[in-house]
Motif scaffolding. Structure first.
Motif, PDB file in Angstrom:
ATOM      1  N   SER A 130      39.336  45.489  48.592  1.00 13.42           N
ATOM      2  CA  SER A 130      40.156  44.331  48.924  1.00 13.42           C
ATOM      3  C   SER A 130      39.438  43.034  48.569  1.00 13.42           C
ATOM      4  O   SER A 130      40.056  42.077  48.082  1.00 13.42           O
ATOM      5  N   ALA A 131      38.109  43.004  48.788  1.00 13.36           N
ATOM      6  CA  ALA A 131      37.338  41.821  48.403  1.00 13.36           C
ATOM      7  C   ALA A 131      37.393  41.614  46.899  1.00 13.36           C
ATOM      8  O   ALA A 131      37.555  40.482  46.408  1.00 13.36           O
ATOM      9  N   THR A 132      37.279  42.705  46.146  1.00 12.98           N
ATOM     10  CA  THR A 132      37.339  42.615  44.693  1.00 12.98           C
ATOM     11  C   THR A 132      38.695  42.123  44.223  1.00 12.98           C
ATOM     12  O   THR A 132      38.799  41.297  43.309  1.00 12.98           O
ATOM     13  N   ALA A 133      39.759  42.621  44.859  1.00  6.84           N
ATOM     14  CA  ALA A 133      41.108  42.195  44.479  1.00  6.84           C
ATOM     15  C   ALA A 133      41.323  40.709  44.767  1.00  6.84           C
ATOM     16  O   ALA A 133      41.933  39.989  43.967  1.00  6.84           O
ATOM     17  N   ALA A 147      32.158  36.226  38.370  1.00  9.70           N
ATOM     18  CA  ALA A 147      32.500  36.460  39.772  1.00  9.70           C
ATOM     19  C   ALA A 147      32.357  37.942  40.136  1.00  9.70           C
ATOM     20  O   ALA A 147      31.837  38.278  41.211  1.00  9.70           O
ATOM     21  N   MET A 148      32.821  38.823  39.246  1.00  8.66           N
ATOM     22  CA  MET A 148      32.712  40.258  39.512  1.00  8.66           C
ATOM     23  C   MET A 148      31.253  40.705  39.587  1.00  8.66           C
ATOM     24  O   MET A 148      30.867  41.510  40.432  1.00  8.66           O
ATOM     25  N   GLY A 149      30.429  40.192  38.667  1.00 11.02           N
ATOM     26  CA  GLY A 149      29.011  40.535  38.694  1.00 11.02           C
ATOM     27  C   GLY A 149      28.329  40.038  39.958  1.00 11.02           C
ATOM     28  O   GLY A 149      27.516  40.745  40.566  1.00 11.02           O
ATOM     29  N   THR A 150      28.661  38.813  40.365  1.00 10.23           N
ATOM     30  CA  THR A 150      28.068  38.254  41.578  1.00 10.23           C
ATOM     31  C   THR A 150      28.503  39.037  42.811  1.00 10.23           C
ATOM     32  O   THR A 150      27.678  39.363  43.678  1.00 10.23           O
TER      33      THR A 150
END
Length: 425
Positions: A130-133, A147-150
């Motif tokens: 959910s955080a990733t979404a 953002a995804m890497g962080t």
């Protein structure tokens, strides 16, 4: 009407960095809390009256795997509910639920109770998808890779520091006390999420009509040929990591000998992969913003295959240490890039379901890795385990190349395109 929409867009743009920082902290706290207790399950079983020996190992293996089994089953269900009713409620459900279950583990009186609680914990889990979404849909397109890497580095930071903090706490307050601290830390993550995290996408926006069930959602996702390949990459990454972990102590012992500081050397090799993963994931995510995420993904997969093969030639401890560091670097280019590409290919309104199926794929890899590697160890030996991993990763890389294709041109990436568009003519 237009002004209100513009104000909402401005708020979303203004707050994406705050969302990223808060969800990074949430990932760190949730993952770190979970890994505080995992290394000490065999010791906790002794407190519960399980004698040391085969029975203890069987219980420890079952209790460890129980979390991933229920996680694999339940994640797509939570993802469907998140896409329909909102992602923030799922963040709160996961963090509050895990906080309660983790605290209850400290009161377990029998191994069976601990096993059932681990199953329940896996069923509640699901903070990361959910955080990733939320990050993927509320972040400007030109910043998605970074953002995804962080965000992923928060998971890895928790994984690296959790066992260390758990060990220190166990010496200070005892194993049962660690579970109480774990529950309190997860409660802190839940409160922070409730107060400050914003999700700007309306629940149910853009959903698919034939995706009302879990299997229906999977069918819709698999109509896009790239998505099954990306899910297979996630499974294979975890397979490679967990499949080799049980044999790292044997490998270190073979190279270093059964001398002093053996435990320290094993710990360094086990943790260096996570450290390099944490360091390079944001950097490679930023690189995917400037180039093509497919290029970063395929190069990282090729690098991971090569590093796995080079394990066969290791003759000294420092070589193994360097190889595990390089493996973490390659994985740092895989996980965030998979999630960036999922955002590109997934139908609108199904983002959380896609990331939930991705988490299920990771869970499947966590279960299959130790099982298949352990079953084949007797026939192919210690180094053969790494060769098996390399071969499976190569097959996965070839399939991914076929499904995604190699970029024919040299695109400047979403961020570069945005910058170029703003240049004066």
């Amino acid at each position: 009407m237009t002004k209100a929409g513009g104000d909402a867009a401005t708020d979303e743009t203004r707050n994406w960095r705050l969302n990223l920082a808060l969800l990074w902290a949430g990932n760190f706290l949730v993952t770190g809390s979970a890994t505080m207790v995992i290394p000490f399950l065999p010791l906790y079983l002794e407190e519960l009256g399980v004698p040391d020996g085969g029975g203890s190992g069987l219980w420890a293996g079952a209790i460890f795997a129980a979390h991933y089994v229920s996680l694999f089953v339940c994640q797509p269900i939570w993802g469907r509910l998140a896409d329909r009713y909102g992602r923030k409620p799922m963040l709160l459900r996961a963090s509050f639920g895990m906080a309660v279950v983790m605290a209850m583990m400290g009161f377990a009186a029998t191994p069976l109770q601990l096993l059932l609680l681990r199953l329940l914990n896996g069923a509640f889990a699901g903070f990361s998808p959910s955080a990733t979404a939320i990050v993927s849909t509320n972040t400007p397109p030109e910043r998605i890779g970074m953002a995804m890497g962080t965000l992923h580095s928060g998971n890895i930071a928790g994984t690296v520091t959790g066992p260390l903090i758990g060990g220190l706490l166990a010496e200070w307050i005892g194993l049962r006390g660690v579970f109480s601290v774990t529950g309190a830390v997860m409660l802190l993550a839940a409160v922070g999420t409730a107060l400050w995290v914003k999700d700007y996408r309306k629940p149910g926006a853009g959903g698919e009509t034939d995706a009302s069930s879990v299997l229906g959602g999977l069918r819709v996702l698999c109509r896009t040929k790239e998505i099954p390949a990306l899910l297979a990459v996630s499974m294979m990454i975890q397979f490679a990591l967990t499949g080799s972990l049980p044999f790292i102590p044997l490998f270190v012992k073979e190279l270093h000998g059964d001398g002093e500081l053996l435990a320290l050397f094993v710990g360094l090799v086990s943790s260096v992969t996570g450290v390099s993963n944490m360091l390079f994931a944001p950097l490679l995510g930023r690189l995917s913003d400037r180039t093509d995420p497919r290029r970063v993904l395929l190069c990282s997969m090729g690098g991971a295959c090569l590093v796995a093969v080079l394990h066969l030639a290791a003759t000294a401890y420092w070589q193994l240490l360097a190889l595990r560091f390089l493996l973490g670097l390659c994985i740092g280019g895989l996980i965030p890039t998979v999630r960036t590409l999922l955002k590109q290919y997934v139908p609108k309104g199904m983002e959380t379901r896609a990331y939930s199926f991705d988490t299920s794929a990771v869970s499947l890899g966590s279960v299959l890795g130790p099982l298949l590697s352990g079953a084949s160890f007797g026939w192919i030996g210690l180094r053969g385990v790494f060769l098996l991993t390399a071969c499976l990763m190569l097959l996965n890389a070839c399939w991914t190349w076929k499904r995604l294709g190699w970029p024919r041109s040299s695109p400047i990436g979403a961020r570069g395109a945005a910058e170029q568009a703003n240049k004066p003519i």
